[in-house]
Write an enzyme that holds these catalytic residues in place. Structure first.
Site, PDB file in Angstrom:
ATOM      1  N   ARG A  52       0.803  -1.220   0.000  1.00 37.53           N
ATOM      2  CA  ARG A  52       0.000   0.000   0.000  1.00 37.53           C
ATOM      3  C   ARG A  52       0.840   1.277   0.000  1.00 37.53           C
ATOM      4  O   ARG A  52       0.610   2.186  -0.793  1.00 37.53           O
ATOM      5  CB  ARG A  52      -0.899   0.052   1.250  1.00 37.53           C
ATOM      6  CG  ARG A  52      -2.229  -0.581   1.101  1.00 37.53           C
ATOM      7  CD  ARG A  52      -2.678  -1.106   2.432  1.00 37.53           C
ATOM      8  NE  ARG A  52      -1.775  -2.165   2.846  1.00 37.53           N
ATOM      9  CZ  ARG A  52      -1.903  -3.425   2.471  1.00 37.53           C
ATOM     10  NH1 ARG A  52      -2.907  -3.797   1.743  1.00 37.53           N
ATOM     11  NH2 ARG A  52      -1.016  -4.342   2.820  1.00 37.53           N
ATOM     12  N   THR A  53       1.797   1.343   0.904  1.00 38.67           N
ATOM     13  CA  THR A  53       2.502   2.618   1.068  1.00 38.67           C
ATOM     14  C   THR A  53       3.284   2.955  -0.200  1.00 38.67           C
ATOM     15  O   THR A  53       3.204   4.070  -0.725  1.00 38.67           O
ATOM     16  CB  THR A  53       3.426   2.555   2.302  1.00 38.67           C
ATOM     17  OG1 THR A  53       2.629   2.204   3.430  1.00 38.67           O
ATOM     18  CG2 THR A  53       4.103   3.890   2.563  1.00 38.67           C
ATOM     19  N   LYS A  81      24.458  -5.841  -0.407  1.00 35.58           N
ATOM     20  CA  LYS A  81      25.916  -6.014  -0.560  1.00 35.58           C
ATOM     21  C   LYS A  81      26.658  -5.380   0.602  1.00 35.58           C
ATOM     22  O   LYS A  81      27.879  -5.274   0.585  1.00 35.58           O
ATOM     23  CB  LYS A  81      26.388  -5.335  -1.855  1.00 35.58           C
ATOM     24  CG  LYS A  81      25.749  -5.855  -3.116  1.00 35.58           C
ATOM     25  CD  LYS A  81      26.341  -5.085  -4.299  1.00 35.58           C
ATOM     26  CE  LYS A  81      25.574  -5.379  -5.560  1.00 35.58           C
ATOM     27  NZ  LYS A  81      25.941  -4.438  -6.627  1.00 35.58           N
ATOM     28  N   ARG A 102      11.382   3.522   3.400  1.00 37.46           N
ATOM     29  CA  ARG A 102      10.929   2.549   4.407  1.00 37.46           C
ATOM     30  C   ARG A 102      12.128   1.699   4.778  1.00 37.46           C
ATOM     31  O   ARG A 102      12.874   1.247   3.912  1.00 37.46           O
ATOM     32  CB  ARG A 102       9.812   1.669   3.870  1.00 37.46           C
ATOM     33  CG  ARG A 102       9.503   0.532   4.834  1.00 37.46           C
ATOM     34  CD  ARG A 102       8.252  -0.202   4.508  1.00 37.46           C
ATOM     35  NE  ARG A 102       7.082   0.608   4.810  1.00 37.46           N
ATOM     36  CZ  ARG A 102       5.841   0.116   4.826  1.00 37.46           C
ATOM     37  NH1 ARG A 102       5.623  -1.157   4.573  1.00 37.46           N
ATOM     38  NH2 ARG A 102       4.815   0.898   5.105  1.00 37.46           N
ATOM     39  N   HIS A 130       4.930   5.867  11.583  1.00 33.57           N
ATOM     40  CA  HIS A 130       4.431   5.785  10.206  1.00 33.57           C
ATOM     41  C   HIS A 130       3.516   6.994   9.992  1.00 33.57           C
ATOM     42  O   HIS A 130       2.301   6.876   9.905  1.00 33.57           O
ATOM     43  CB  HIS A 130       3.665   4.466  10.041  1.00 33.57           C
ATOM     44  CG  HIS A 130       3.454   4.036   8.625  1.00 33.57           C
ATOM     45  ND1 HIS A 130       3.558   4.884   7.547  1.00 33.57           N
ATOM     46  CD2 HIS A 130       3.122   2.819   8.115  1.00 33.57           C
ATOM     47  CE1 HIS A 130       3.298   4.201   6.434  1.00 33.57           C
ATOM     48  NE2 HIS A 130       3.037   2.948   6.752  1.00 33.57           N
TER      49      HIS A 130
HETATM   50  C1  NCD Z   1       1.520  -1.057   8.047  1.00 27.69           C
HETATM   51  C2  NCD Z   1       3.010  -0.892   8.183  1.00 27.69           C
HETATM   52  O1  NCD Z   1       3.775  -1.209   7.274  1.00 27.69           O
HETATM   53  O2  NCD Z   1       3.402  -0.420   9.232  1.00 27.69           O
HETATM   54  N1  NCD Z   1       1.087  -1.196   6.727  1.00 27.69           N
HETATM   55  C3  NCD Z   1       0.893  -0.078   5.968  1.00 27.69           C
HETATM   56  O3  NCD Z   1       1.791   0.697   5.730  1.00 27.69           O
HETATM   57  N2  NCD Z   1      -0.344   0.164   5.547  1.00 27.69           N
HETATM   58  C4  NCD Z   1       0.940  -2.040   8.957  1.00 27.69           C
HETATM   59  C5  NCD Z   1       1.462  -3.439   8.987  1.00 27.69           C
HETATM   60  O4  NCD Z   1       2.385  -3.817   8.248  1.00 27.69           O
HETATM   61  O5  NCD Z   1       0.928  -4.194   9.791  1.00 27.69           O
END
Ligand code: NCD
Length: 383
Positions: A52-53, A81, A102, A130
């Protein structure tokens, strides 16, 4: 200075409202803005899995008329690496106009933001924060209820390693909501985050939670957060009906040894939603779900999680658009200050242990500026 978004604390309340208002305008016509940012280039640097993100950030940039380069997993990037995050970020900084990162370590986005000239947006840093998911969550709640002020929201599940709830709790409290923390055993909200919320003026009360029979093994202990709470010791869902339950999965990948935790919270299913206490309760989840919510309720109007996921695009359009405006920082200064070497954290899961990061502490005292946890509890640091 650029508009980095590392923590929800980087945004003042009026920054948040402006972003949500801008997202409202984009959501009225997500397809109608391809002339807005022609030529802008987003780099999505995802060193931890995401659907999603990453995709909603990329869709958002494409919907604004910009372009995207991506490194979608750690295996296909040079971090496999042995390249440091610092080197990767310095390099990507030379390629793109904005970076969404991320990373599995808490504080990675802080380190990246401090190194990069271009704006860095935190797409999730280990178990810490987040903030863009929080904007999506606030947008979804505001759409459903027309307000955030006065809502009663239950944050539920893995509150320790589930980073979304850390940012969301802070934002909800700032906008005048009451929050109940209900965690799975051993996965309680981190003390460093609670300290931070208290410092921001939140009161906390340990309460015994009771409710309808489908609620599972009752009573449960929970933590109520809000302003002017009084001194409650108990909370009954039949009397205090939640506006929303924000369900999260157990973050098995962050549990020491990767073991599953015991679950005591019930599955949210048709039987659960049939209780009068939840007759008007919206169900949110950042997704992915792994059994906490039964698919049989997906078509229920109270099930908001797919609406919430779809909001990712207009909300991230608003954020990228604001970041690309390049008008300096957000309202508030970041909550970190340079500190002495002695305060180095090096706790497991904190980026300062994995990389030679310059020592940072929170402005509010003896907490690591990367992972947010107390230096005092760090076995590697002499008192
Ligand atoms: C979440 C995350 O990655 O923190 N997902 C997201 O970004 N929608 C929640 C999760 O992974 O449980």
């Amino acid at each position: 200075m650029t508009r980095d978004l590392v923590s929800i604390s980087d945004l003042r309340d009026d920054d948040v409202v402006a972003l949500l208002d801008r997202a409202d305008r984009f959501s009225a016509d997500v397809r109608g803005h391809t002339g807005r940012r022609p030529g802008a280039l987003l780099a999505t640097l995802f060193l931890e899995p995401s659907t999603r993100t990453r995709l909603s950030f990329e869709a958002a940039m494409l919907r604004l008329g910009g372009r995207v380069v991506t490194s979608a997993d750690a295996k296909s990037s040079s971090s496999s690496k042995g390249e440091t995050l610092a080197d990767t970020v310095r390099m990507v900084d030379g390629y793109a106009d904005v970076i969404v990162l991320r990373h599995p370590s808490a504080g990675a986005a802080r380190l990246a933001a401090d190194l990069a000239v271009r704006p860095v947006v935190n797409g999730g840093d280990g178990g810490r924060e987040h903030p863009t998911q929080t904007l999506v969550d606030l947008f979804t709640l505001r759409r459903r209820f027309g307000r955030l002020e006065g809502l009663f929201v239950v944050l539920w599940g893995d509150l320790r390693f589930g980073r979304t709830t850390h940012s969301l709790a802070e934002a909800l409290l700032r906008f005048g909501a009451r929050v109940l923390l209900l965690s799975e055993p051993g996965l309680e909200f981190p003390s460093g985050v609670l300290d931070h919320l208290r410092h921001g003026g939140a009161e906390t009360a340990d309460v015994e939670v009771s409710g309808p029979p489908t609620f599972g093994a009752l009573p449960l202990r929970g933590v109520l957060l809000g302003r002017a709470l009084g001194r409650p010791t108990a909370l009954n869902f039949d009397q205090e009906r939640p506006n929303a339950i924000y369900v999260t999965r157990v973050q098995a990948e962050r549990l020491p040894g990767g073991v599953g935790a015991a679950r005591r919270l019930p599955t949210v299913d048709r039987r659960f939603l049939a209780e009068a206490a939840f007759a008007e309760t919206a169900i949110l989840h950042p997704l992915p779900r792994v059994g906490e919510i039964a698919p049989e309720i997906d078509a229920d109007p109270r099930a908001l999680y797919f609406v919430q996921a779809a909001a990712g695009v207009p909300v991230r359009m608003a954020l990228l658009d604001a970041v690309l405006d390049d008008v300096g920082t957000w309202g508030g200064p970041p909550d970190v200050v340079a500190t002495t070497d002695r305060s180095r954290c090096e706790r497991q899961g904190c980026i300062s242990g994995a990389e030679a990061a310059p020592p940072l502490s929170s402005r509010q005292g003896a907490r690591c500026g990367y992972c947010g946890e107390s230096f005092a509890r760090n076995p590697h640091v002499a008192d």
